[in-house]
Design a protein around this motif. Structure first.
Motif, PDB file in Angstrom:
ATOM      1  N   HIS A 147      -6.624   2.294  -3.196  1.00  0.00           N
ATOM      2  CA  HIS A 147      -5.286   2.859  -3.058  1.00  0.00           C
ATOM      3  C   HIS A 147      -5.320   4.384  -3.029  1.00  0.00           C
ATOM      4  O   HIS A 147      -6.005   5.027  -3.814  1.00  0.00           O
ATOM      5  N   ARG A 148      -4.573   4.931  -2.084  1.00  0.00           N
ATOM      6  CA  ARG A 148      -4.362   6.366  -1.992  1.00  0.00           C
ATOM      7  C   ARG A 148      -2.862   6.621  -1.968  1.00  0.00           C
ATOM      8  O   ARG A 148      -2.118   5.854  -1.346  1.00  0.00           O
ATOM      9  N   PRO A 149      -2.408   7.681  -2.635  1.00  0.00           N
ATOM     10  CA  PRO A 149      -0.970   7.970  -2.613  1.00  0.00           C
ATOM     11  C   PRO A 149      -0.473   8.112  -1.173  1.00  0.00           C
ATOM     12  O   PRO A 149      -1.136   8.697  -0.320  1.00  0.00           O
ATOM     13  N   GLY A 150       0.679   7.580  -0.924  1.00  0.00           N
ATOM     14  CA  GLY A 150       1.252   7.662   0.413  1.00  0.00           C
ATOM     15  C   GLY A 150       2.534   6.860   0.493  1.00  0.00           C
ATOM     16  O   GLY A 150       2.945   6.206  -0.466  1.00  0.00           O
ATOM     17  N   ARG A 151       3.160   6.931   1.639  1.00  0.00           N
ATOM     18  CA  ARG A 151       4.424   6.224   1.813  1.00  0.00           C
ATOM     19  C   ARG A 151       4.190   4.741   2.004  1.00  0.00           C
ATOM     20  O   ARG A 151       3.229   4.327   2.657  1.00  0.00           O
ATOM     21  N   ALA A 152       5.082   3.941   1.442  1.00  0.00           N
ATOM     22  CA  ALA A 152       4.960   2.489   1.546  1.00  0.00           C
ATOM     23  C   ALA A 152       5.005   2.047   3.004  1.00  0.00           C
ATOM     24  O   ALA A 152       4.280   1.124   3.400  1.00  0.00           O
ATOM     25  N   ARG A 153       5.826   2.710   3.800  1.00  0.00           N
ATOM     26  CA  ARG A 153       5.958   2.292   5.199  1.00  0.00           C
ATOM     27  C   ARG A 153       4.624   2.420   5.936  1.00  0.00           C
ATOM     28  O   ARG A 153       4.265   1.547   6.748  1.00  0.00           O
ATOM     29  N   ALA A 154       3.865   3.477   5.655  1.00  0.00           N
ATOM     30  CA  ALA A 154       2.562   3.651   6.304  1.00  0.00           C
ATOM     31  C   ALA A 154       1.596   2.556   5.858  1.00  0.00           C
ATOM     32  O   ALA A 154       0.824   2.023   6.671  1.00  0.00           O
ATOM     33  N   PHE A 155       1.632   2.211   4.582  1.00  0.00           N
ATOM     34  CA  PHE A 155       0.775   1.136   4.088  1.00  0.00           C
ATOM     35  C   PHE A 155       1.121  -0.183   4.768  1.00  0.00           C
ATOM     36  O   PHE A 155       0.233  -0.911   5.226  1.00  0.00           O
ATOM     37  N   TRP A 156       2.406  -0.499   4.844  1.00  0.00           N
ATOM     38  CA  TRP A 156       2.825  -1.758   5.470  1.00  0.00           C
ATOM     39  C   TRP A 156       2.408  -1.814   6.935  1.00  0.00           C
ATOM     40  O   TRP A 156       2.000  -2.862   7.434  1.00  0.00           O
ATOM     41  N   TRP A 157       2.512  -0.686   7.617  1.00  0.00           N
ATOM     42  CA  TRP A 157       2.142  -0.659   9.024  1.00  0.00           C
ATOM     43  C   TRP A 157       0.647  -0.912   9.202  1.00  0.00           C
ATOM     44  O   TRP A 157       0.236  -1.657  10.095  1.00  0.00           O
ATOM     45  N   ARG A 158      -0.170  -0.315   8.333  1.00  0.00           N
ATOM     46  CA  ARG A 158      -1.611  -0.544   8.423  1.00  0.00           C
ATOM     47  C   ARG A 158      -1.951  -2.006   8.179  1.00  0.00           C
ATOM     48  O   ARG A 158      -2.791  -2.582   8.872  1.00  0.00           O
ATOM     49  N   ARG A 159      -1.318  -2.606   7.188  1.00  0.00           N
ATOM     50  CA  ARG A 159      -1.612  -4.013   6.893  1.00  0.00           C
ATOM     51  C   ARG A 159      -1.118  -4.921   8.011  1.00  0.00           C
ATOM     52  O   ARG A 159      -1.754  -5.931   8.335  1.00  0.00           O
ATOM     53  N   ALA A 160       0.014  -4.600   8.611  1.00  0.00           N
ATOM     54  CA  ALA A 160       0.510  -5.396   9.737  1.00  0.00           C
ATOM     55  C   ALA A 160      -0.453  -5.333  10.907  1.00  0.00           C
ATOM     56  O   ALA A 160      -0.728  -6.353  11.564  1.00  0.00           O
ATOM     57  N   ARG A 161      -1.001  -4.144  11.162  1.00  0.00           N
ATOM     58  CA  ARG A 161      -1.961  -4.006  12.257  1.00  0.00           C
ATOM     59  C   ARG A 161      -3.255  -4.749  11.957  1.00  0.00           C
ATOM     60  O   ARG A 161      -3.999  -5.113  12.867  1.00  0.00           O
TER      61      ARG A 161
END
Length: 364
Positions: free
Chosen positions: A67-81
């Motif tokens: 885990h690295r600090p960041g916005r949840a939306r960016a995390f969700w997008w990476r996991r979706a991809r």
């Protein structure tokens, strides 16, 4: 320490995926000898449970570790991809194979599978639609949606061992909840005897009921990362996991599906991580195992389609020991070949667009 590359965990991914393959291979019915088929089926009848649970606990561990600090939306997008491209390709393949085989493709059954919401619905026709193994991705999607919130909670926990105990206790309690509060009919046949269908769905398939395993992985990652606990050696943990697998044949069926494997599998993950941190000998770090681990997600998604389609193309019959083993080895080889194609042609290119090379290596 957090974010350090852990290649043994990548290698272990294939071991878990292969356990699921073994389970599905055994139920395909390719051996003419009833004793041989029943013996194989009995031996690996819990392997799929352990394999899937390993992935759920590992997801919590790896996501917390990296885990690295960041916005949840960016995390969700990476996991979706990461998840959806492979899933969409195999979903389309499953639907096409259904049409070629002359099976009816019913929208209300297959579309929830495409959207990865089908595991929320206790309807057999929906749960078994299209690529049946995709139900676990519906659980993973929920884990990813909850992770930013869960991580904030877990990061602030002080009495980690109390939380670990609570997560494990909840895992063991869920079958009781299912048996007490869910309908008793209809019943389904299982290796442990008739069990209420809704109880099986709730304990094993219902995404919300699998969250405690994901949280357990998150908590174990904190214990290891923060130096709060030194797990046993990988060999000892593997032995404990093997004993737990044997114990799964002696406990009530609902507890064998999830509860028995939770702690031993968490031990294996923690021990493999520490082995990598210390540089201890581990065959799981070999180039072959790491490669197999890298294609394991694609392998998991294609293997059931290969087994069913291959068996059907060869007449759907049963063979002697040599013929049955030859078919299963062939299905394994074809699954690996298709997995490599899916990984190199779809998964890796799309993942690399949103994840740096170092992060990709750590994520496995």
């Amino acid at each position: 320490m957090s974010g350090t590359r852990l290649p043994s965990l990548t290698g272990l991914r294939f071991a878990a995926a292969f356990a699921v393959f073994a389970f599905h291979a055994a139920i395909e019915g390719v051996f003419a000898d009833p004793g041989l088929g029943a013996g194989l089926g009995s031996a690996v009848s819990r392997a799929g449970f352990f394999g899937v649970e390993f992935f759920f606990v590992l997801s919590g561990f790896v996501l917390t570790w990296n885990h690295r600090p960041g916005r949840a939306r960016a995390f969700w997008w990476r996991r979706a991809r990461k998840v959806y491209p492979n899933h969409v390709v195999t979903w389309v393949a499953a639907v096409v194979l259904m049409l070629v085989a002359g099976q009816a493709v019913v929208g209300w059954q297959v579309l929830p599978n495409l959207l990865l919401v089908h595991a929320w619905v206790p309807v057999p026709q929906v749960l078994s639609s299209a690529n049946i193994v995709a139900w676990s991705l519906a659980c993973e999607v929920l884990f990813y949606l909850l992770f930013p919130l869960l991580h904030r909670v877990v990061a602030g926990v002080r009495r980690l061992w109390w939380w670990v105990g609570g997560a494990v206790a909840l895992i063991f309690l869920l079958p009781v909840v299912a048996l007490v509060f869910l309908p008793g009919d209809p019943m389904v046949a299982t290796p442990g005897g008739p069990v209420p269908f809704h109880a099986v769905w709730f304990v094993y398939l219902f995404p919300l009921a699998r969250v405690p395993e994901f949280v357990l992985g998150m908590l174990v990652a904190r214990l290891v990362r923060d130096g709060r606990w030194t797990p046993p050696s990988l060999g000892v943990s593997a032995l404990l996991a093997g004993l737990a697998y044997l114990a799964a044949f002696s406990v009530p069926y609902l507890w064998s599906k999830v509860a028995v494997g939770a702690v031993p599998l968490a031990l294996v993950i923690a021990s493999a991580a520490v082995a990598d941190l210390r540089g201890s000998p581990s065959p799981l770090r070999s180039r072959a195992f790491v490669w197999l681990g890298e294609v394991s997600f694609a392998f998991y998604l294609v293997h059931r389609l290969v087994l069913v389609t291959g068996h059907s193309l060869l007449g759907g019959g049963a063979w002697g020991a040599v013929g049955g083993v030859a078919f299963l080895l062939g299905a394994l080889g074809v699954s690996l070949l298709l997995s490599w194609a899916l990984y190199t042609g779809v998964e890796r290119p799309l993942t690399r667009r949103v994840v740096t090379g170092d992060e990709k290596a750590r994520l496995g």
